[in-house]
Design a protein around this motif. Structure first.
Motif, short mmCIF file in Angstrom:
data_model
loop_
_atom_site.label_atom_id
_atom_site.label_comp_id
_atom_site.label_asym_id
_atom_site.label_seq_id
_atom_site.Cartn_x
_atom_site.Cartn_y
_atom_site.Cartn_z
N MET A 290 5.89 -30.71 -14.35
CA MET A 290 6.96 -30.84 -13.37
C MET A 290 7.43 -29.45 -12.95
N THR A 291 7.78 -29.36 -11.70
CA THR A 291 8.33 -28.13 -11.16
C THR A 291 9.78 -28.37 -10.77
N LYS A 292 10.69 -27.54 -11.29
CA LYS A 292 12.11 -27.64 -10.95
C LYS A 292 12.39 -26.74 -9.75
N ILE A 293 13.00 -27.30 -8.71
CA ILE A 293 13.32 -26.54 -7.50
C ILE A 293 14.80 -26.69 -7.20
N LYS A 294 15.48 -25.56 -7.10
CA LYS A 294 16.90 -25.57 -6.77
C LYS A 294 17.07 -25.82 -5.28
N LEU A 295 17.87 -26.84 -4.94
CA LEU A 295 18.09 -27.19 -3.53
C LEU A 295 19.32 -26.51 -2.95
N GLY A 296 20.35 -26.31 -3.77
CA GLY A 296 21.59 -25.74 -3.28
C GLY A 296 22.77 -26.34 -4.00
N PRO A 297 23.99 -26.04 -3.53
CA PRO A 297 25.19 -26.52 -4.22
C PRO A 297 25.27 -28.05 -4.24
N ALA A 298 25.70 -28.57 -5.37
CA ALA A 298 25.94 -30.01 -5.52
C ALA A 298 27.36 -30.28 -5.05
N ASP A 299 27.55 -30.21 -3.72
CA ASP A 299 28.90 -30.30 -3.14
C ASP A 299 29.01 -31.41 -2.10
N PHE A 300 28.19 -32.45 -2.25
CA PHE A 300 28.20 -33.55 -1.29
C PHE A 300 29.49 -34.35 -1.39
N ALA A 301 29.95 -34.85 -0.26
CA ALA A 301 31.00 -35.86 -0.25
C ALA A 301 30.35 -37.21 -0.60
N GLU A 302 31.15 -38.16 -1.05
CA GLU A 302 30.62 -39.50 -1.32
C GLU A 302 29.97 -40.06 -0.06
N ARG A 303 28.75 -40.61 -0.21
CA ARG A 303 27.96 -41.23 0.88
C ARG A 303 27.41 -40.19 1.86
N GLU A 304 27.46 -38.91 1.50
CA GLU A 304 26.82 -37.88 2.34
C GLU A 304 25.34 -37.84 2.01
N MET A 305 24.53 -37.51 3.03
CA MET A 305 23.08 -37.47 2.89
C MET A 305 22.57 -36.21 3.58
N ARG A 306 21.60 -35.54 2.94
CA ARG A 306 20.99 -34.34 3.52
C ARG A 306 19.48 -34.37 3.28
N GLY A 307 18.76 -33.74 4.19
CA GLY A 307 17.32 -33.58 4.03
C GLY A 307 16.99 -32.15 3.67
N TYR A 308 15.97 -31.96 2.84
CA TYR A 308 15.54 -30.63 2.41
C TYR A 308 14.02 -30.53 2.53
N GLU A 309 13.53 -29.37 2.96
CA GLU A 309 12.10 -29.08 2.89
C GLU A 309 11.82 -28.47 1.54
N VAL A 310 10.86 -29.04 0.82
CA VAL A 310 10.50 -28.55 -0.50
C VAL A 310 8.98 -28.39 -0.52
N GLY A 311 8.52 -27.17 -0.25
CA GLY A 311 7.08 -26.95 -0.16
C GLY A 311 6.52 -27.76 0.99
N LYS A 312 5.54 -28.61 0.69
CA LYS A 312 4.92 -29.44 1.73
C LYS A 312 5.58 -30.80 1.85
N ARG A 313 6.66 -31.01 1.09
CA ARG A 313 7.36 -32.30 1.12
C ARG A 313 8.74 -32.13 1.73
N ASN A 314 9.28 -33.24 2.17
CA ASN A 314 10.69 -33.30 2.58
C ASN A 314 11.34 -34.35 1.70
N VAL A 315 12.53 -34.04 1.21
CA VAL A 315 13.25 -35.00 0.37
C VAL A 315 14.60 -35.32 1.00
N CYS A 316 15.01 -36.55 0.85
CA CYS A 316 16.29 -37.04 1.35
C CYS A 316 17.18 -37.27 0.12
N ILE A 317 18.32 -36.56 0.08
CA ILE A 317 19.22 -36.64 -1.05
C ILE A 317 20.55 -37.23 -0.57
#
Length: 104
Positions: free
Chosen positions: A1-28
């Motif tokens: 497994m590879t651990k990748i830091k996305l950024g601050p864990a500062d989401f509001a409740e029910r907030e959603m963000r997309g991130y590019e992670v290498g060749k993948r995109n993740v929805c958090i």
């Protein structure tokens, strides 16, 4: 497994963000105080789920209204239309959101 830091864990409740992670995109999203994640590219038509909306524990795709469970990735609204979404494992380390991705 590879651990990748996305950024601050500062989401509001029910907030959603997309991130590019290498060749993948993740929805958090933050739902009921927990961070949850899926592959961002909807496997139905390639739309970004992070452009959709949260309903209960689902992310609803903005293109064709398919809803995916944020815990399991299961296609909860339109079985047979498309497959389930792969989930991603998340942790919060020292206030930073970290995603664990399988090594290619």
């Amino acid at each position: 497994m590879t651990k990748i830091k996305l950024g601050p864990a500062d989401f509001a409740e029910r907030e959603m963000r997309g991130y590019e992670v290498g060749k993948r995109n993740v929805c958090i999203a933050k739902i009921h105080g927990r961070y949850k994640g899926l592959d961002d590219w909807c496997n139905h038509a390639g739309c970004l789920l992070s452009g959709g909306r949260i309903e209960d524990n689902m992310v609803v795709c903005p293109c064709h209204e398919v809803g995916f469970d944020m815990d399991t990735g299961q296609n909860a609204t339109s079985p047979g239309v498309c497959d389930d979404q792969p989930t991603v494992q998340l942790t919060v380390e020292d206030g930073t959101l970290v995603v664990d991705l399988p090594d290619a």
